[in-house]
Enzyme design. Structure first.
Site, short mmCIF file in Angstrom:
data_model
loop_
_atom_site.label_atom_id
_atom_site.label_comp_id
_atom_site.label_asym_id
_atom_site.label_seq_id
_atom_site.Cartn_x
_atom_site.Cartn_y
_atom_site.Cartn_z
N TYR A 84 0.91 -1.22 -0.06
CA TYR A 84 0.11 -0.21 0.01
C TYR A 84 0.84 1.27 0.07
O TYR A 84 0.37 2.38 -0.99
CB TYR A 84 -0.89 0.04 1.20
CG TYR A 84 -1.84 1.17 1.33
CD1 TYR A 84 -3.08 0.90 0.48
CD2 TYR A 84 -1.63 2.41 1.74
CE1 TYR A 84 -4.12 2.02 0.47
CE2 TYR A 84 -2.46 3.57 1.51
CZ TYR A 84 -3.87 3.31 1.00
OH TYR A 84 -4.57 4.28 1.03
N PHE A 136 -8.41 21.43 -24.24
CA PHE A 136 -8.60 20.27 -24.26
C PHE A 136 -9.89 19.90 -23.62
O PHE A 136 -9.93 20.35 -22.44
CB PHE A 136 -7.32 19.25 -23.98
CG PHE A 136 -7.63 17.71 -24.39
CD1 PHE A 136 -7.76 17.19 -25.37
CD2 PHE A 136 -8.00 16.83 -23.15
CE1 PHE A 136 -8.08 15.97 -25.93
CE2 PHE A 136 -8.39 15.49 -23.48
CZ PHE A 136 -8.58 15.03 -24.86
N THR A 137 -10.68 18.68 -23.85
CA THR A 137 -11.89 18.61 -23.39
C THR A 137 -11.60 18.42 -21.92
O THR A 137 -12.18 19.18 -20.88
CB THR A 137 -12.54 17.36 -23.87
OG1 THR A 137 -11.41 16.19 -23.82
CG2 THR A 137 -12.95 17.61 -25.37
N ASP A 227 1.01 20.23 -20.19
CA ASP A 227 0.60 18.97 -20.53
C ASP A 227 1.50 18.12 -21.39
O ASP A 227 1.81 18.23 -22.75
CB ASP A 227 -0.73 19.38 -21.34
CG ASP A 227 -1.60 17.81 -21.39
OD1 ASP A 227 -0.71 16.55 -21.54
OD2 ASP A 227 -2.78 17.74 -21.83
N LYS A 270 -0.68 7.56 -23.36
CA LYS A 270 -0.19 8.01 -24.69
C LYS A 270 1.28 7.58 -24.75
O LYS A 270 1.55 6.58 -24.89
CB LYS A 270 -0.37 9.33 -25.00
CG LYS A 270 -1.98 9.70 -25.24
CD LYS A 270 -2.73 9.76 -24.06
CE LYS A 270 -4.42 10.22 -24.34
NZ LYS A 270 -5.10 10.19 -23.12
N ARG A 394 -14.07 15.19 -33.54
CA ARG A 394 -13.43 16.13 -32.91
C ARG A 394 -13.71 17.68 -33.25
O ARG A 394 -13.06 18.49 -33.84
CB ARG A 394 -11.71 16.14 -32.93
CG ARG A 394 -11.24 15.01 -32.28
CD ARG A 394 -11.16 15.06 -30.67
NE ARG A 394 -12.24 14.68 -29.86
CZ ARG A 394 -12.12 14.55 -28.60
NH1 ARG A 394 -11.06 14.84 -27.98
NH2 ARG A 394 -13.19 14.44 -27.78
N PHE A 461 -19.64 14.46 -25.67
CA PHE A 461 -19.60 13.58 -26.80
C PHE A 461 -19.04 12.04 -26.39
O PHE A 461 -19.43 11.25 -27.42
CB PHE A 461 -17.96 14.00 -27.40
CG PHE A 461 -17.05 14.14 -26.40
CD1 PHE A 461 -16.10 13.18 -26.10
CD2 PHE A 461 -16.86 15.31 -25.75
CE1 PHE A 461 -15.08 13.28 -24.90
CE2 PHE A 461 -15.71 15.47 -24.71
CZ PHE A 461 -14.91 14.35 -24.27
#
Ligand code: P61
Length: 469
Positions: A84, A136-137, A227, A270, A394, A461
């Site tokens: 943990y 970005f969303t 980001d 990514k 998009r 979306f």
């Protein structure tokens, strides 16, 4: 400076970009009949997010969490220390991020939006503005939920699909200066800088731009948070396109770039080549202390933050692998291969081709479908009907509504994204994709748009429903 290792073809000045790996394990693809595709799309209410993956032939919905892990990463999965607190894999991950991205204090999160949530809570005071290179969303939503207002200060070229500027992800420093003059530096929470810019078509930010940004923000005492989700891909473009970087390794470019910023958040799904995971990294101790306290409320203890030990190990290894030049040449080379096929057939796509996807220009594709009839959503539906290929809208659906006025945001870009997972599909699959796009392009005149029949409040979306007009 040493020579950047290239693929075999590139070493001999050829265009080929063969992968620096071979395939050890395969997963069958399912072919779906035209009848079944039509039925599945109706059942999914014309939203590709609502299709079952078993109904899909080639899945280009996203490059998020869809990478193939390497044999080294799978071996790492067996070395999970599932304690943990204080898992050995956390320290390996922390060291990998410190070494590769250069930040001081690291927190793992369950994925990118977990990190966005924490950073937005701790770095935004309600009423403040966040300036960034296109929204970005999930990023913008967390900034808004924290009481902030996002203002787009990306260069104008980013909104023009045909403009071939090599760095369409750059911040327009004049726009940023005008914003500072208008709202005051103290009212800008931070600059939210993405490299590459997903919604603009995977477009990069140049090193010159981030250095000029650093200087400007330094003068005004404004922080820059990066980001870093596709920062390795951004570094590849700097190497390929920016004078002075042709023989600098990608790993070194990433460090130089990150050094201009105060911290970063990451969707490890990514660039970092894992199926789940993310992280948040900052240099400032006081901010870190607050984030470390908040993480135990929303993610988990600060040495796992929602990730299993084995997943942290796989991410530590993925970080090393994604910074290898030979890997990145083939990664972006594959995207560019598909882009070249479509460009040769005069199919309208965002130019130049970005790092993770081909973005079809749905406005140019269907000039007869107005934006409120969702041309990009329509295009994604048509592609699935033609060949079982899954793409992502998009455009206006993704942009959502302005929380203050309730009106649709109408973005200039109305795009359908063909996202290429990493190390998953072959060049032959890219040929299938190109041929299918060509097929629906040739019969574009007959295609009708869609009407939205259901709209959830947040990130609509993902779950919205449509019917044919
Ligand atoms: C994608 F339709 N991207 O591109 P998380 N920053 C950036 C991302 O690209 C990103 C996140 C932060 C996804 C998944 C996704 O509107 C959507 O690990 C530049 O997904 O939480 C994610 O990272 C968030 C798809 C996200 C979407 C939002 O496919």
């Amino acid at each position: 400076m040493h020579d950047v290792p290239k693929t075999m073809g590139q070493q001999f000045g050829r265009r080929s970009w063969a992968e620096p790996w071979k395939i050890k394990m395969v997963e069958p693809l399912l072919q779906v009949s035209a009848e079944d595709r039509a039925r599945a799309l109706r059942a999914a209410d014309y939203n590709t997010f609502l299709l079952k993956s078993e109904e899909v032939y080639i899945d280009l919905l996203t490059d998020s969490g869809t990478s193939a892990m390497s044999d080294r990463q799978w071996a790492g999965m067996m070395l999970g220390d599932e304690a943990y607190a204080g898992s050995r894999n956390f320290y390996r991950l922390e060291a990998a991020i410190q070494r590769s991205y250069g930040y001081r204090h690291i927190l793992p999160t369950h994925q990118g939006r977990g990190a966005e949530h924490l950073l937005s809570r701790c770095a935004i005071t309600p009423g403040q503005t966040i300036a960034g290179n296109m929204y970005f969303t999930t990023t913008r939503l967390h900034q808004e939920l924290a009481g902030g207002t996002f203002v787009d200060v990306i260069v104008d070229a980013a909104h023009d699909t045909a403009n071939r500027d090599p760095f369409k992800g750059n911040i327009d420093l004049d726009k940023l200066e005008a914003l500072i003059a208008k709202v005051g530096a103290a009212n800008i929470a931070y600059v939210s800088l993405a490299g590459t810019v997903n919604m603009a078509g995977g477009q990069p930010v140049s090193m010159a731009n981030v250095k000029a940004l650093r200087a400007l923000c330094g003068r005004h005492g404004i922080r820059i948070f990066l980001d870093a989700t596709r920062m390795a891909e951004n570094a590849y473009f700097i190497q390929q396109r920016e004078p002075g970087y042709a023989s600098v390794p990608i790993a070194q470019i990433v460090r130089e770039f990150c050094d201009q910023t105060d911290g970063a958040w990451m969707s490890g799904k990514k660039d970092n080549l894992v199926n789940i995971g993310g992280w948040l990294a900052v240099n400032d101790w006081t901010l870190y202390e607050e984030l470390r306290n908040q993480i135990v409320i929303y993610e988990g203890l600060h040495t796992y933050g929602g990730m299993a030990g084995r997943d942290m190990e796989a991410m530590a290894i993925g970080i090393e692998e994604c910074l290898q030049d030979s890997y990145m040449h083939s990664r972006v080379g594959q995207v560019q291969y598909l882009g070249e096929l479509l460009t040769d057939w005069q199919i309208p796509i965002v130019q130049p081709v970005g790092g993770h996807a081909i973005f079809l220009d749905a406005r140019a594709f269907y000039p007869h479908i107005p934006q409120h009839e969702f041309p990009a959503q329509t295009l994604a539906a048509e592609l699935y009907l033609d060949s079982g290929i899954r793409a992502m809208e998009r455009g206006v659906v993704s942009a959502g509504r302005n929380p203050a006025t309730g009106d649709h945001y109408y973005p200039k870009l109305e795009l359908t994204r063909l996202t290429i997972p990493r190390r998953v599909y072959t060049q032959a699959h890219m040929d299938v994709v190109a041929e299918s796009v060509k097929m629906i392009f040739d019969r574009r005149g007959e295609t009708r748009g869609l009407r939205m029949t259901y709209e959830p409040k947040y990130l609509r979306f993902f779950q919205a429903k449509f019917e044919r007009l």
